[in-house]
Design an enzyme around this catalytic site. Structure first.
Site, PDB file in Angstrom:
ATOM      1  N   SER A 117      14.781  57.242  44.414  1.00 49.70           N
ATOM      2  CA  SER A 117      13.906  56.119  44.752  1.00 49.70           C
ATOM      3  C   SER A 117      14.649  54.788  44.689  1.00 49.70           C
ATOM      4  O   SER A 117      15.631  54.633  43.952  1.00 49.70           O
ATOM      5  CB  SER A 117      12.719  56.060  43.791  1.00 49.70           C
ATOM      6  OG  SER A 117      11.970  57.239  43.862  1.00 49.70           O
TER       7      SER A 117
HETATM    8  N1  SAH Z   1      13.263  60.711  39.998  1.00 49.98           N
HETATM    9  C1  SAH Z   1      14.162  61.116  41.047  1.00 49.98           C
HETATM   10  C2  SAH Z   1      13.497  61.083  42.403  1.00 49.98           C
HETATM   11  C3  SAH Z   1      13.496  62.444  42.955  1.00 49.98           C
HETATM   12  S1  SAH Z   1      12.670  62.740  44.461  1.00 49.98           S
HETATM   13  C4  SAH Z   1      15.435  60.333  41.007  1.00 49.98           C
HETATM   14  O1  SAH Z   1      15.528  59.380  40.240  1.00 49.98           O
HETATM   15  O2  SAH Z   1      16.386  60.695  41.708  1.00 49.98           O
HETATM   16  C5  SAH Z   1      11.458  63.907  43.916  1.00 49.98           C
HETATM   17  C6  SAH Z   1      11.958  65.222  43.390  1.00 49.98           C
HETATM   18  O3  SAH Z   1      10.804  66.006  43.069  1.00 49.98           O
HETATM   19  C7  SAH Z   1      12.764  66.047  44.368  1.00 49.98           C
HETATM   20  O4  SAH Z   1      14.025  66.314  43.824  1.00 49.98           O
HETATM   21  C8  SAH Z   1      11.947  67.343  44.531  1.00 49.98           C
HETATM   22  O5  SAH Z   1      12.750  68.502  44.650  1.00 49.98           O
HETATM   23  C9  SAH Z   1      11.153  67.355  43.249  1.00 49.98           C
HETATM   24  N2  SAH Z   1       9.925  68.167  43.255  1.00 49.98           N
HETATM   25  C10 SAH Z   1       8.997  68.287  44.230  1.00 49.98           C
HETATM   26  N3  SAH Z   1       8.005  69.120  43.832  1.00 49.98           N
HETATM   27  C11 SAH Z   1       8.326  69.523  42.560  1.00 49.98           C
HETATM   28  C12 SAH Z   1       7.697  70.385  41.600  1.00 49.98           C
HETATM   29  N4  SAH Z   1       6.544  71.002  41.842  1.00 49.98           N
HETATM   30  N5  SAH Z   1       8.308  70.563  40.415  1.00 49.98           N
HETATM   31  C13 SAH Z   1       9.496  69.949  40.131  1.00 49.98           C
HETATM   32  N6  SAH Z   1      10.130  69.130  40.991  1.00 49.98           N
HETATM   33  C14 SAH Z   1       9.551  68.915  42.191  1.00 49.98           C
END
Ligand code: SAH
Length: 196
Positions: A52
């Site tokens: 993000s």
């Molecule tokens: N906080 C992160 C942003 C990641 S984007 C950062 O700082 O980089 C959101 C993430 O959520 C993705 O990597 C995706 O794979 C994960 N995601 C989506 N659904 C999920 C679930 N049910 N359980 C765990 N992770 C999930």
């Protein structure tokens, strides 16, 4: 980044600003996009996922009401950057990622940086981490369809915030859920929250 992208846009909490200043964002990015680390936007991190925008990370951290005694759950580890920022503001962080490779990469960077109060787990974060509940806050970094998963609500301490982007109709909003209340914060774009 802290001055231009955060302070000037209303992020004033010193704990959060200090954490954003301290955590080396570039370390959480794949080599080929590292020069974009401090850009004012989201950056791809592999597996079709993104890290993000700095302002969003700061905003979500702030909404989780961080404090040095807080035990926090993050759903969607991604690069591990958000977890790293939370870990500098709270007692400890449990973070769950469904893509094993992303989780593994995040775990090793967090370890290299010596951020030893983060537990990175592989699995479906919509189920939360019942063995470590209750949490003082939960932050979801992927967009849920209409409402956050009930399992996450059940793992919050009474009155604690659940920070979660949700899709409502054609739009997505960053929201804070607390008890029966919900507060709409800003329109956002996130990758989808995918349950097993
Ligand atoms: N906080 C992160 C942003 C990641 S984007 C950062 O700082 O980089 C959101 C993430 O959520 C993705 O990597 C995706 O794979 C994960 N995601 C989506 N659904 C999920 C679930 N049910 N359980 C765990 N992770 C999930």
């Amino acid at each position: 980044m802290v001055e231009r992208q955060l302070r000037r846009r209303g992020i004033e909490d010193e704990l959060v600003l200090r954490a954003m200043n301290e955590v080396p964002r570039e370390r959480f990015l794949p080599a080929e996009v590292r020069e974009d680390a401090y850009r004012d936007g989201a950056v791809p991190i592999g597996e079709g996922q993104t890290i993000s925008q700095p302002w969003i990370v700061a905003c979500m951290t702030l909404l989780a009401e961080p404090a040095p005694d807080r035990h926090v759950l993050e759903v969607g580890t991604g690069s591990g950057y958000g977890a790293a920022v939370l870990s500098r503001c709270c007692r400890d962080v449990v973070t769950i990622e469904r893509h094993e490779e992303l989780g593994d990469r995040a775990r090793s960077i967090l370890a290299e940086l010596g951020y030893d109060n983060v537990d990175v787990r592989h699995g479906d974060g919509t189920k939360g981490a019942p063995d470590r509940a209750p949490f003082d806050a939960i932050v979801v970094t992927a967009v849920a369809d209409h409402d956050p998963p009930q399992a996450l609500r059940d793992q919050l301490r009474r009155g604690a915030p659940l920070v979660c982007p949700v899709r409502r109709g054609e739009s997505e909003y960053l929201m804070v859920f607390r008890g029966g209340d919900e507060e709409r914060v800003v329109p956002v774009r996130f990758v989808p929250l995918v349950a097993d």
